[in-house]
Design a protein around this motif. Structure first.
Motif, mmCIF file in Angstrom:
data_model
loop_
_atom_site.group_PDB
_atom_site.id
_atom_site.type_symbol
_atom_site.label_atom_id
_atom_site.label_comp_id
_atom_site.label_asym_id
_atom_site.label_seq_id
_atom_site.Cartn_x
_atom_site.Cartn_y
_atom_site.Cartn_z
ATOM 1 N N VAL A 17 0.851 -1.197 0.000
ATOM 2 C CA VAL A 17 0.000 0.000 0.000
ATOM 3 C C VAL A 17 0.882 1.240 0.000
ATOM 4 O O VAL A 17 1.892 1.276 0.685
ATOM 5 C CB VAL A 17 -0.899 0.048 1.256
ATOM 6 N N GLU A 19 2.405 4.997 -2.178
ATOM 7 C CA GLU A 19 2.738 5.646 -3.451
ATOM 8 C C GLU A 19 4.230 5.482 -3.675
ATOM 9 O O GLU A 19 4.972 5.243 -2.726
ATOM 10 C CB GLU A 19 2.437 7.144 -3.377
ATOM 11 N N TYR A 41 1.301 2.336 -8.874
ATOM 12 C CA TYR A 41 2.576 3.008 -9.140
ATOM 13 C C TYR A 41 3.650 1.957 -9.408
ATOM 14 O O TYR A 41 3.784 1.003 -8.649
ATOM 15 C CB TYR A 41 3.026 3.806 -7.907
ATOM 16 N N LYS A 55 -2.930 2.404 -4.288
ATOM 17 C CA LYS A 55 -3.937 3.011 -3.421
ATOM 18 C C LYS A 55 -5.295 2.656 -4.009
ATOM 19 O O LYS A 55 -5.485 2.748 -5.232
ATOM 20 C CB LYS A 55 -3.770 4.535 -3.370
#
Lengths: 145, 394
Positions: A17, A19, A41, A55
């Protein structure tokens, strides 16, 4: 409606989880109207997916499919990651309720969209490699799985 | 399962000890068929009679106006389909309802619409209540029935049913109200409501599942709904669920007698819950705070989806409910929340907390302790929340 233990495991403690700053590719699929948005990402080095984060706004299945999809492509080559199918995601989760199959489709599309974004940033047309990614969620909530 | 914190009492309730006790003889030695003439059968017939009387007493009507059903859905189906059948003979094919009725009303109306009926759905606005002025405007010469719920099941808002009943009486239109969520939460006096039909359910008031009732005003002459034996004055055939009915009658009595005590107990809990949850950022109460039953609060948390919220609360041993699409087989969020004018993404992030007379302050404290962490965790992984916060900073 019953989730498998594997789904609950990934929902309770989702992997990857977050970025990635300066990601090489970012893919966002789904829409808020349908209640699921996945954003993925990728960090790619020499054709290998070195790191992946996600996310997700969505139900338990959306979070679990995001989590397992990131696990399934981490450390793999782009070619291998492009082979990830929604069916493989469902199998790895030991099944999904019928109404939740669309979450596995979103996970597959999030990976492909992020890879397409990577190629685009490289100045390469992604369509011959990734194919056309159909917008699975049209916001009309009429899909039938 | 003893450590479960159960805050989903609008879905169903635990059985009260007294209701359970009232059922026991009929599950055990008194198993006779109420239609049989010998003493064992007469015991069942007697139980049926006293149960009908105590429900009539709780609602202030004649016992002969109480018809037992399998629950609230059947009662709603019966009242609406029965009226439609009766009134279409007079050429009346128009029904007035609201946008946020239970599916056991909405789906019946939709099927009538396919069969030549017209339905006007009154708006419920942001506050979650119909307006009597809208009703008055909607009435036509061919209006057969007004069906509007007493208390909304998802958001707990109370509808102006007495005023609606008065308008219907004055204009000569039959009035049905789904009172499944009202019994035990607000005082019900059928004479004051001017209702011709009222639907009730046992399992929402601490009786067992599978039993309910329909009040049918004695001025109405319905054709049989289920054909067969002469049970329920020949209108609903089938051997009666005596044990269930006996428990339901006891529970209804407790519910009606205990409204004030329950509300006095739950009001401070409701207030604590409301204040505690509203401290979180980007959270909204659905429906107004004033015109609601005190046992039901429904919130929307921006940036998160209801099913994930439920699952995480469940992992902490707390049972609540959501109007999120993901808790059903459709992808659309709750029609109730959409009727309030909520955007889809906000409707997806709803949480319904519904208490019963057994709910304790410690349970509410536990929810308030767990909830901020769960909401924070889900928002931290939500791309939608990220966008909400970005827009905030702009």
């Amino acid at each position: 409606m019953l989730y498998s233990e594997k789904v609950m495991e990934h929902f309770a403690a989702p992997h990857n989880v977050g970025e990635i700053e300066n990601a090489d590719g970012i893919g966002e699929v789904g829409n808020e109207k349908c209640g699921d948005i996945m954003k993925m990402y990728l960090k790619i080095n020499a054709g290998i997916i070195e790191d992946v984060k996600f996310k997700t706004f969505g139900c338990g299945a959306a979070i679990a499919t995001s989590s397992i999809a990131t696990e399934m492509i981490k450390g793999k080559s782009i070619e291998e990651a492009l082979k990830l199918s929604n069916k493989a995601v469902v199998e790895s989760l030991e099944g999904l309720p019928p109404a939740k199959i669309h979450c596995s489709v979103l996970a597959e599309q999030a990976v492909k969209t992020a890879i397409a974004d990577y190629y685009r940033r490289q100045g390469v047309d992604p369509v011959p490699i990734v194919g056309v990614i159909q917008d699975h969620c049209d916001g009309q909530c009429t899909i039938d799985n | 399962m003893s450590n479960i914190i159960y805050l989903d009492n609008a879905a169903t309730t635990r059985i009260s000890p007294a209701a359970r006790e009232a059922m026991e003889p009929y599950l055990d030695s008194l198993y006779g068929n109420a239609s049989s003439l010998y003493s064992l059968g007469r015991e069942s017939a007697k139980a049926l009679l006293t149960s009908r009387r105590s429900i009539a007493e709780a609602l202030n009507c004649d016992p002969r106006e109480i018809y037992f059903t399998s629950g609230g859905s059947e009662a709603n189906n019966w009242a609406i389909k029965g009226t439609a059948r009766l009134m279409e003979k007079q050429g009346k094919r128009h029904i007035i309802s609201s946008e946020f009725e239970h599916h056991a009303v909405l789906h019946v109306l939709q099927s009538l619409e396919k069969n030549g009926f017209e339905v006007t759905y009154l708006p419920v606005y942001e506050k979650g209540a119909v307006r009597v002025a809208d009703l008055e405007k909607a009435i036509r010469p061919d209006s057969a029935l007004v069906t509007i719920m007493h208390v909304n099941n998802e958001i707990g808002t109370i509808q102006p049913v007495s005023d609606i009943g008065a308008v219907c009486k004055e204009r000569g239109i039959l009035f049905h109200s789904d009172a499944v969520q009202a019994l035990g939460n607000v005082p019900i006096d059928i004479q004051k409501l001017n209702a011709d039909f009222l639907s009730l359910s046992g399992h929402k008031i601490h009786a067992v599942k599978g039993v309910g009732a329909l009040y049918i005003s004695k001025k109405i002459r319905f054709a049989p709904y289920i054909e067969g034996g002469a049970q329920e004055s020949g209108l609903r055939a089938g051997t009666e669920n005596i044990a269930g009915i006996a428990g339901f009658a006891k529970a209804a009595q407790e519910a009606a007698d205990g409204v004030e005590e329950k509300n006095a107990k739950l009001l401070p809990l409701c207030d604590k819950l409301y204040r505690g949850i509203m401290k979180l950022e980007k959270v909204h109460l659905n429906g107004c705070y004033e015109q609601r039953v005190v046992n039901n609060l429904n919130f929307s948390f921006e940036g998160i989806e209801g099913e994930s919220l439920l699952l995480m609360l469940d992992m902490a041993g707390i049972c609540c409910s959501s109007g999120s699409a993901c808790t059903s087989s459709s992808l659309d969020p709750s029609h109730v929340l959409l009727a309030l004018g909520l955007p889809h993404e906000v409707a997806h992030g709803s949480l319904r907390i519904s208490m019963s007379r057994y709910t304790t302050e410690a349970e509410i404290d536990r929810l308030l302790e767990v909830l901020p962490g769960v909401v924070g965790k889900l928002r931290a992984m939500s791309p939608l929340w990220e966008n909400i916060m970005k827009n905030e900073r702009k």
